[in-house]
Design a protein around this motif. Structure first.
Motif, short mmCIF file in Angstrom:
data_model
loop_
_atom_site.label_atom_id
_atom_site.label_comp_id
_atom_site.label_asym_id
_atom_site.label_seq_id
_atom_site.Cartn_x
_atom_site.Cartn_y
_atom_site.Cartn_z
N ARG A 182 0.85 -1.19 0.00
CA ARG A 182 0.00 0.00 0.00
C ARG A 182 0.88 1.24 0.00
O ARG A 182 1.72 1.40 0.89
CB ARG A 182 -0.88 -0.02 1.25
N PRO A 183 0.74 2.14 -0.97
CA PRO A 183 1.61 3.33 -1.01
C PRO A 183 1.41 4.22 0.21
O PRO A 183 0.33 4.25 0.79
CB PRO A 183 1.18 4.04 -2.29
N VAL A 184 2.47 4.92 0.58
CA VAL A 184 2.42 5.77 1.76
C VAL A 184 2.69 7.21 1.36
O VAL A 184 3.29 7.48 0.33
CB VAL A 184 3.44 5.33 2.83
N THR A 185 2.24 8.14 2.20
CA THR A 185 2.51 9.55 1.98
C THR A 185 3.88 9.90 2.53
O THR A 185 4.57 9.07 3.13
CB THR A 185 1.45 10.42 2.68
N GLN A 186 4.28 11.16 2.35
CA GLN A 186 5.60 11.58 2.82
C GLN A 186 5.71 11.45 4.33
O GLN A 186 6.78 11.22 4.87
CB GLN A 186 5.84 13.02 2.40
N SER A 187 4.59 11.59 5.04
CA SER A 187 4.62 11.50 6.49
C SER A 187 4.60 10.06 6.98
O SER A 187 4.55 9.81 8.18
CB SER A 187 3.44 12.27 7.10
N GLY A 188 4.63 9.08 6.06
CA GLY A 188 4.74 7.68 6.45
C GLY A 188 3.42 6.99 6.71
O GLY A 188 3.40 5.86 7.21
N ARG A 189 2.30 7.63 6.37
CA ARG A 189 1.00 6.99 6.60
C ARG A 189 0.48 6.39 5.30
O ARG A 189 0.74 6.90 4.22
CB ARG A 189 0.00 8.02 7.11
N PRO A 190 -0.30 5.31 5.39
CA PRO A 190 -0.84 4.71 4.16
C PRO A 190 -1.85 5.62 3.50
O PRO A 190 -2.55 6.38 4.15
CB PRO A 190 -1.49 3.42 4.67
N GLU A 197 -4.62 6.76 11.02
CA GLU A 197 -3.39 7.55 11.05
C GLU A 197 -2.28 6.84 11.81
O GLU A 197 -1.11 7.03 11.54
CB GLU A 197 -3.66 8.90 11.69
N MET A 198 -2.67 6.01 12.78
CA MET A 198 -1.66 5.27 13.57
C MET A 198 -1.30 3.94 12.93
O MET A 198 -0.65 3.10 13.55
CB MET A 198 -2.20 5.04 14.99
N ASN A 199 -1.74 3.75 11.67
CA ASN A 199 -1.44 2.52 10.91
C ASN A 199 -2.12 1.27 11.47
O ASN A 199 -1.74 0.16 11.12
CB ASN A 199 0.07 2.27 10.81
N ASN A 200 -3.11 1.45 12.33
CA ASN A 200 -3.85 0.29 12.84
C ASN A 200 -5.07 0.10 11.94
O ASN A 200 -6.20 0.43 12.30
CB ASN A 200 -4.26 0.55 14.30
N ILE A 201 -4.83 -0.44 10.74
CA ILE A 201 -5.86 -0.48 9.71
C ILE A 201 -7.01 -1.42 10.08
O ILE A 201 -8.17 -1.15 9.77
CB ILE A 201 -5.24 -0.88 8.36
N SER A 202 -6.70 -2.52 10.75
CA SER A 202 -7.76 -3.49 11.09
C SER A 202 -8.78 -2.87 12.04
O SER A 202 -10.00 -3.01 11.85
CB SER A 202 -7.15 -4.75 11.70
N SER A 203 -8.30 -2.16 13.08
CA SER A 203 -9.22 -1.50 14.01
C SER A 203 -10.00 -0.39 13.31
O SER A 203 -11.20 -0.21 13.56
CB SER A 203 -8.46 -0.92 15.20
N ALA A 204 -9.33 0.34 12.41
CA ALA A 204 -10.02 1.41 11.68
C ALA A 204 -11.16 0.84 10.84
O ALA A 204 -12.26 1.41 10.81
CB ALA A 204 -9.03 2.15 10.78
N ALA A 205 -10.91 -0.30 10.19
CA ALA A 205 -11.96 -0.91 9.35
C ALA A 205 -13.16 -1.34 10.20
O ALA A 205 -14.31 -1.19 9.78
CB ALA A 205 -11.39 -2.11 8.60
N GLU A 206 -12.89 -1.84 11.40
CA GLU A 206 -14.00 -2.26 12.28
C GLU A 206 -14.86 -1.06 12.67
O GLU A 206 -16.09 -1.15 12.68
CB GLU A 206 -13.44 -2.93 13.54
N TYR A 207 -14.22 0.05 12.97
CA TYR A 207 -15.00 1.24 13.37
C TYR A 207 -15.74 1.83 12.16
O TYR A 207 -16.84 2.37 12.32
CB TYR A 207 -14.10 2.28 14.03
N TYR A 208 -15.14 1.76 10.98
CA TYR A 208 -15.86 2.23 9.80
C TYR A 208 -17.10 1.36 9.54
O TYR A 208 -18.14 1.86 9.08
CB TYR A 208 -14.94 2.22 8.57
N SER A 259 -11.14 0.79 -0.11
CA SER A 259 -9.69 0.84 -0.38
C SER A 259 -8.95 -0.20 0.47
O SER A 259 -7.97 -0.80 0.02
CB SER A 259 -9.15 2.23 -0.08
N ASN A 260 -9.43 -0.44 1.69
CA ASN A 260 -8.79 -1.44 2.55
C ASN A 260 -8.93 -2.84 1.94
O ASN A 260 -7.98 -3.62 1.94
CB ASN A 260 -9.43 -1.39 3.94
N HIS A 261 -10.11 -3.15 1.40
CA HIS A 261 -10.29 -4.45 0.74
C HIS A 261 -9.43 -4.55 -0.51
O HIS A 261 -8.88 -5.63 -0.81
CB HIS A 261 -11.76 -4.66 0.37
N PHE A 262 -9.30 -3.44 -1.25
CA PHE A 262 -8.49 -3.47 -2.47
C PHE A 262 -7.03 -3.79 -2.15
O PHE A 262 -6.41 -4.64 -2.80
CB PHE A 262 -8.59 -2.12 -3.18
#
Length: 469
Positions: free
Chosen positions: A64-72, A258-269, A288-291
């Motif tokens: 997954r590409p990241v931004t300059q600040s290191g976030r996906p 933002e903290m790179n905890n994508i699994s928890s973010a997906a659950e809350y979404y 995008s997470n599924h992609f």
């Protein structure tokens, strides 16, 4: 005096977490005087400045590409959260001024767009309201008029100083019992960068009146102070008082993302969609997470849902085209990209579509088409580092070594946070026998992406070669 000094330093070590930093008395005194000072070295999983320290197992830059600040890259553009923290001023200035990547620090003040109507446009005789001639004390004593005047000064004129003066006089006239004025003072302090003062005002307003907006403003203050865990706790406390509030659940999901905890973010979404199944941001982020989790068919369903809801823009058709390509539905791929090109509003969006078309061309084996697509990408956006990198790979396949090296150097200077250009420079230099340059580039690649196996193997080979010499 010495006893008082010891007391201060002892109190400081109890309040502020400092991880094994040797500080002299002058440095400690500076921290005592600065209320906005935070720990120099944050604990893992508690900072947005070091997203790589997340314990949630974030996606790797290879997937997954990241931004300059290191976030996906997320599924939804949020300019307020993508103000990256470049390490140098040159890097900040060189960063593309778009919401697609981490924006330079010099453009932060341009994010406040003034509200305006036809009646508020500047008249030939002068401005709509001459703020310098206003008697703020007089208007502060008229609560209904004062609130309308404050919003005009704050939102339309963007004059934070006068807005703050009016709010201070009005809250004093209200005997500090009106929570609305405290929120407005907090907004002014936030705009001025006085985050601790803003925090006090928002907390005081919450004690008088429990409001969702105030919770959201207070969370913004904590995020600006780089305290995401405190913001998370605040949101969760707010959910206890306002069960099922979509904005609070969405705020938690953004912080986890933002903290790179994508699994928890997906659950809350997903929790957001249980409350509001037309929430565009949640649908886009889950898609995008599924992609990027190698499930393009499921992502396609989410993007089709957005299309059914009436979202009709370049980004959506671009994502639909990518999902169709990776789901092997080739009949819809090119038509989706064609529609995306038609709907592109600026050259940067056009460049993104041509870049993805180049990937489609590589996937079907038409390298000449891919070369043309990447060239068209650079025609529309000359700062597109990924296109430079991919063009360099195509030039290497043709045997044009010098052109490939020049393109890779351009890509690595435009996007030092990407590991691919550095790794490709290392491979090319190693083949040409320039081992020193190869070793330097491989070290930069490892710094950008420590988990890249090929980089580690190349470094190991180079070290063995240097040992033999």
């Amino acid at each position: 005096i010495q006893a008082a000094w010891n007391l201060k330093t002892r109190a400081l070590t109890e309040m502020v977490y400092v991880d094994e930093i040797d500080m002299d008395q002058e440095g400690i005194a500076e921290m005592i005087l600065d209320e906005n000072a935070i720990a120099q070295v944050a604990r893992p999983g508690t900072s947005l400045k070091l997203p790589g320290t997340s314990q949630g197992g974030g996606p790797s830059p290879a997937v997954r590409p990241v931004t300059q600040s290191g976030r996906p890259i997320t599924g939804f553009v949020r300019p307020s959260t993508q103000s990256g923290r470049p390490s140098t001023m040159e890097q900040a200035i060189r960063t593309p001024r778009t919401a697609l990547t981490a924006r330079p620090i010099t453009s932060a003040s341009g994010g406040y767009v003034r509200l305006g109507t036809a009646s508020m446009l500047t008249n030939p005789d002068g401005p709509f309201i001459n703020l310098s001639r206003l008697n703020l004390t007089k208007y502060a004593q008229k609560p209904k008029l004062a609130k309308a005047l404050f919003e005009y000064i704050f939102h339309h004129e963007n004059d934070v100083k006068n807005a703050l003066d009016l709010a201070a006089l009005a809250t004093e006239h209200a005997q500090f019992k009106d929570w609305w004025w405290k929120v407005q003072i907090g907004k002014c302090y936030y705009r001025l960068g006085l985050y601790r003062e803003a925090e006090k005002q928002f907390k005081s307003a919450l004690k008088q009146q429990d409001m969702v907006d105030t919770i959201l403003y207070l969370a913004k203050v904590y995020l600006r102070l780089d305290q995401p865990v405190t913001a998370l706790n605040l949101f969760k406390q707010g959910l206890e008082r306002f069960p099922g509030e979509v904005t609070l659940i969405c705020g938690i999901a953004r912080i986890y993302e933002e903290m790179n905890n994508i699994s928890s973010a997906a659950e809350y979404y997903k929790d957001v969609l249980k409350q509001d199944n037309t929430h565009v941001e949640a649908i886009a982020c889950i898609g995008s997470n599924h992609f990027y989790s190698d499930q393009p068919e499921i992502a396609l369903r989410f993007y089709r849902r957005l299309l059914q809801m009436g979202v009709y823009n370049c980004q959506l058709f671009n994502n639909l085209g990518l999902c169709c390509f990776y789901a092997q539905q080739y009949d819809m791929t090119l038509s989706s990209f064609e529609r995306a090109l038609f709907l592109a509003e600026n050259e940067e969006e056009t460049a993104d579509v041509w870049y993805n078309l180049g990937h489609v061309a590589v996937g079907i084996g038409d390298l000449n088409l891919a070369y043309q697509c990447f060239k068209l990408t650079l025609v529309n956006n000359n700062d597109y580092a990924e296109a430079y990198n991919n063009l360099a790979v195509l030039e290497m396949r043709k045997g044009h070594t010098e052109q490939a090296r020049a393109l890779l150097q351009t890509a690595s200077s435009l996007a030092p946070h990407m590991y691919e250009p550095h790794f490709n420079v290392a491979i090319l230099s190693e083949k040409l026998g320039d081992l020193q340059r190869s070793y330097t580039a491989a070290q930069k690649s490892e710094e950008a992406f420590p988990g890249h196996v090929d980089t580690q193997q190349l470094l190991k080979q180079l070290k063995e070669h240097f040992a033999m010499l």
